[in-house]
Design an enzyme around this catalytic site. Structure first.
Site, PDB file in Angstrom:
ATOM      1  N   GLY A  59      10.268 -20.274  -7.918  1.00 22.09           N
ATOM      2  CA  GLY A  59      11.126 -19.098  -7.819  1.00 22.09           C
ATOM      3  C   GLY A  59      10.738 -18.315  -6.588  1.00 22.09           C
ATOM      4  O   GLY A  59       9.739 -18.628  -5.935  1.00 22.09           O
ATOM      5  N   PRO A  60      11.526 -17.292  -6.264  1.00 22.45           N
ATOM      6  CA  PRO A  60      11.272 -16.515  -5.044  1.00 22.45           C
ATOM      7  C   PRO A  60       9.894 -15.867  -5.052  1.00 22.45           C
ATOM      8  O   PRO A  60       9.305 -15.701  -6.119  1.00 22.45           O
ATOM      9  CB  PRO A  60      12.367 -15.447  -5.053  1.00 22.45           C
ATOM     10  CG  PRO A  60      13.099 -15.579  -6.315  1.00 22.45           C
ATOM     11  CD  PRO A  60      12.670 -16.804  -7.019  1.00 22.45           C
ATOM     12  N   GLY A  64       5.885 -13.084  -9.801  1.00 24.28           N
ATOM     13  CA  GLY A  64       4.833 -13.063 -10.824  1.00 24.28           C
ATOM     14  C   GLY A  64       4.211 -14.420 -11.139  1.00 24.28           C
ATOM     15  O   GLY A  64       3.549 -14.572 -12.153  1.00 24.28           O
ATOM     16  N   LYS A  65       4.380 -15.399 -10.246  1.00 25.07           N
ATOM     17  CA  LYS A  65       3.839 -16.736 -10.528  1.00 25.07           C
ATOM     18  C   LYS A  65       2.307 -16.736 -10.549  1.00 25.07           C
ATOM     19  O   LYS A  65       1.694 -17.277 -11.469  1.00 25.07           O
ATOM     20  CB  LYS A  65       4.369 -17.752  -9.499  1.00 25.07           C
ATOM     21  CG  LYS A  65       5.893 -17.904  -9.583  1.00 25.07           C
ATOM     22  CD  LYS A  65       6.434 -18.891  -8.578  1.00 25.07           C
ATOM     23  CE  LYS A  65       6.399 -18.395  -7.149  1.00 25.07           C
ATOM     24  NZ  LYS A  65       7.227 -17.199  -6.898  1.00 25.07           N
ATOM     25  N   THR A  66       1.719 -16.101  -9.545  1.00 18.68           N
ATOM     26  CA  THR A  66       0.257 -16.025  -9.499  1.00 18.68           C
ATOM     27  C   THR A  66      -0.269 -15.233 -10.692  1.00 18.68           C
ATOM     28  O   THR A  66      -1.252 -15.618 -11.332  1.00 18.68           O
ATOM     29  CB  THR A  66      -0.190 -15.335  -8.194  1.00 18.68           C
ATOM     30  OG1 THR A  66       0.488 -15.956  -7.107  1.00 18.68           O
ATOM     31  CG2 THR A  66      -1.679 -15.434  -7.993  1.00 18.68           C
ATOM     32  N   GLU A 277      30.161   0.713   4.906  1.00 21.02           N
ATOM     33  CA  GLU A 277      29.478   2.009   4.888  1.00 21.02           C
ATOM     34  C   GLU A 277      30.415   3.124   5.311  1.00 21.02           C
ATOM     35  O   GLU A 277      30.348   4.234   4.773  1.00 21.02           O
ATOM     36  CB  GLU A 277      28.240   1.988   5.792  1.00 21.02           C
ATOM     37  CG  GLU A 277      27.162   1.001   5.357  1.00 21.02           C
ATOM     38  CD  GLU A 277      26.645   1.245   3.934  1.00 21.02           C
ATOM     39  OE1 GLU A 277      26.765   2.372   3.425  1.00 21.02           O
ATOM     40  OE2 GLU A 277      26.137   0.281   3.334  1.00 21.02           O
ATOM     41  N   HIS A 280      32.210   4.337   2.388  1.00 17.08           N
ATOM     42  CA  HIS A 280      31.454   5.318   1.598  1.00 17.08           C
ATOM     43  C   HIS A 280      31.604   6.705   2.194  1.00 17.08           C
ATOM     44  O   HIS A 280      31.826   7.676   1.469  1.00 17.08           O
ATOM     45  CB  HIS A 280      29.955   4.972   1.621  1.00 17.08           C
ATOM     46  CG  HIS A 280      29.572   3.858   0.704  1.00 17.08           C
ATOM     47  ND1 HIS A 280      29.784   3.908  -0.648  1.00 17.08           N
ATOM     48  CD2 HIS A 280      28.970   2.667   0.950  1.00 17.08           C
ATOM     49  CE1 HIS A 280      29.335   2.791  -1.193  1.00 17.08           C
ATOM     50  NE2 HIS A 280      28.844   2.009  -0.244  1.00 17.08           N
TER      51      HIS A 280
HETATM   52  P1  ADP Z   1       4.248 -14.762  -6.738  1.00 11.57           P
HETATM   53  O1  ADP Z   1       3.002 -15.533  -7.036  1.00 11.57           O
HETATM   54  O2  ADP Z   1       5.418 -15.159  -7.568  1.00 11.57           O
HETATM   55  O3  ADP Z   1       4.610 -14.705  -5.282  1.00 11.57           O
HETATM   56  P2  ADP Z   1       2.656 -12.556  -7.636  1.00 11.57           P
HETATM   57  O4  ADP Z   1       2.315 -13.005  -9.001  1.00 11.57           O
HETATM   58  O5  ADP Z   1       1.595 -12.721  -6.599  1.00 11.57           O
HETATM   59  O6  ADP Z   1       3.991 -13.248  -7.130  1.00 11.57           O
HETATM   60  O7  ADP Z   1       3.103 -11.027  -7.702  1.00 11.57           O
HETATM   61  C1  ADP Z   1       2.690 -10.079  -6.755  1.00 11.57           C
HETATM   62  C2  ADP Z   1       2.509  -8.714  -7.409  1.00 11.57           C
HETATM   63  O8  ADP Z   1       3.754  -8.210  -7.869  1.00 11.57           O
HETATM   64  C3  ADP Z   1       1.626  -8.768  -8.644  1.00 11.57           C
HETATM   65  O9  ADP Z   1       0.285  -8.605  -8.314  1.00 11.57           O
HETATM   66  C4  ADP Z   1       2.152  -7.603  -9.470  1.00 11.57           C
HETATM   67  O10 ADP Z   1       1.602  -6.387  -9.064  1.00 11.57           O
HETATM   68  C5  ADP Z   1       3.623  -7.587  -9.142  1.00 11.57           C
HETATM   69  N1  ADP Z   1       4.439  -8.340 -10.121  1.00 11.57           N
HETATM   70  C6  ADP Z   1       5.189  -9.428  -9.866  1.00 11.57           C
HETATM   71  N2  ADP Z   1       5.811  -9.863 -10.974  1.00 11.57           N
HETATM   72  C7  ADP Z   1       5.430  -9.048 -11.973  1.00 11.57           C
HETATM   73  C8  ADP Z   1       5.717  -8.993 -13.377  1.00 11.57           C
HETATM   74  N3  ADP Z   1       6.538  -9.873 -13.954  1.00 11.57           N
HETATM   75  N4  ADP Z   1       5.138  -8.012 -14.116  1.00 11.57           N
HETATM   76  C9  ADP Z   1       4.316  -7.124 -13.528  1.00 11.57           C
HETATM   77  N5  ADP Z   1       4.006  -7.133 -12.225  1.00 11.57           N
HETATM   78  C10 ADP Z   1       4.548  -8.065 -11.437  1.00 11.57           C
END
Ligand code: ADP
Length: 289
Positions: A59-60, A64-66, A277, A280
């Site tokens: 996903g983009p 929240g993947k990490t 714009e 608007h």
């Molecule tokens: P990705 O790995 O998808 O690029 P990250 O997990 O590194 O994204 O997200 C970066 C930051 O954005 C996280 O440290 C957090 O602060 C915030 N974040 C992203 N997704 C979420 C979520 N679902 N809930 C809460 N915080 C989020």
């Protein structure tokens, strides 16, 4: 003197708890299985069940993947090893493959463990597109490690990628990353939950979060975290000890403007937007309320 290669150690998955990951209901549901496996692998293996040991989150960026991978490690009581695909790509010939091998080896020693490979596309792009063959070597090593996965070893590999289509199909075959989970941008409800998580530790007073969530369609979790932080900065600069609606309004302006300037616009697009714009402006001028 020869520089010693960097030693591989488990990293702190930090204090990322399961409930720190807001929205993401579907990925969380699917990942529960992985956590149960890490906690109690025998329950699965004694029944002859095959648990996915390779999970791909796609996903983009900033969705929240990490965060999910770290929360999994915490919930499953597992050691957390992470590596970035792009770091492998920068290594000298042969080094990437060697490093890949030792990450798996070390993780097995620390089992239960999660290996997280971010930016998987940097190593896992379709083979034969790389002149030096270095990336191919790293990718081949990854495939070898995945095929040698022993389920009783209690190690789970989680990969993250922005683009599923650019990955080498060999990675997606059964027995490898056979579980693919989409982690998309949050919907209205998801945005509300994420905003709640990121304003929980801040003195937010009287802010209409429903409204903020409505105005932030298309923003990712990372963008929303940034928004909450910008609001806090704005309040601090105004020398207030509370974060109020205007702080969020100003922050939104800044964050959204920042996002817009990130992409390069074609003249045709600029023209269309200018008309839009101007619309608007005309309406605002004619209808005063
Ligand atoms: P990705 O790995 O998808 O690029 P990250 O997990 O590194 O994204 O997200 C970066 C930051 O954005 C996280 O440290 C957090 O602060 C915030 N974040 C992203 N997704 C979420 C979520 N679902 N809930 C809460 N915080 C989020």
């Amino acid at each position: 003197p020869r520089k010693k290669t960097q030693k591989i150690k488990p990293q702190a998955s930090g204090s990322v708890q399961w409930h720190d990951v807001a929205s993401c209901e579907d990925p969380k549901y699917e990942l529960r299985e992985v956590i149960e496996f890490l906690r109690n692998p025998k329950q699965f293996t004694k029944l002859g069940a095959k648990v996915p040991t390779g999970v791909l989150l796609y996903g983009p960026p900033g969705t929240g993947k990490t965060l999910l991978a770290k929360a999994c490690a915490n919930e499953g009581g597992a050691a957390f090893f992470s590596a970035s695909g792009s770091a492998f790509a920068e290594m000298f010939v042969g080094l990437g493959a060697a490093r890949m091998r030792s990450i798996f080896k070390t993780a097995r020693k620390h089992a239960p463990a999660i290996i997280f490979i971010d930016e998987l596309d940097a190593v896992g792009a379709k083979r034969g597109t790389d002149f030096s063959g270095e990336r191919d070597q790293t990718l081949n090593q990854l495939l070898v490690e995945m095929d040698g996965f022993d389920v009783s070893k209690n190690v789970v590999l989680i990969g993250a990628s922005n683009r599923l289509e650019s990955l080498d199909p060999a990675l997606l075959r059964p027995g490898r990353f056979d579980r693919q989970i989409l982690v998309g941008p949050p919907d209205l409800n998801g945005r509300k939950e994420i905003l709640a998580v990121h304003s929980a530790n801040k003195p937010v007073v009287g802010v209409d979060m429903e409204k903020v969530a409505k105005e932030t369609a298309g923003l990712t979790g990372a963008d929303l975290a940034n928004l909450c932080n910008e609001a806090a900065i704005h309040a601090a600069r105004a020398k207030r000890d509370r974060i109020v609606q205007t702080d969020f309004d100003e922050a939104l302006e800044k964050v959204v403007a920042g996002l817009e300037s990130r992409k390069v616009m074609r003249p045709e697009e600029k023209r269309t937007i200018a008309y839009h714009e101007a619309g608007h402006a005309v309406v605002a001028e004619v209808l005063h309320d």
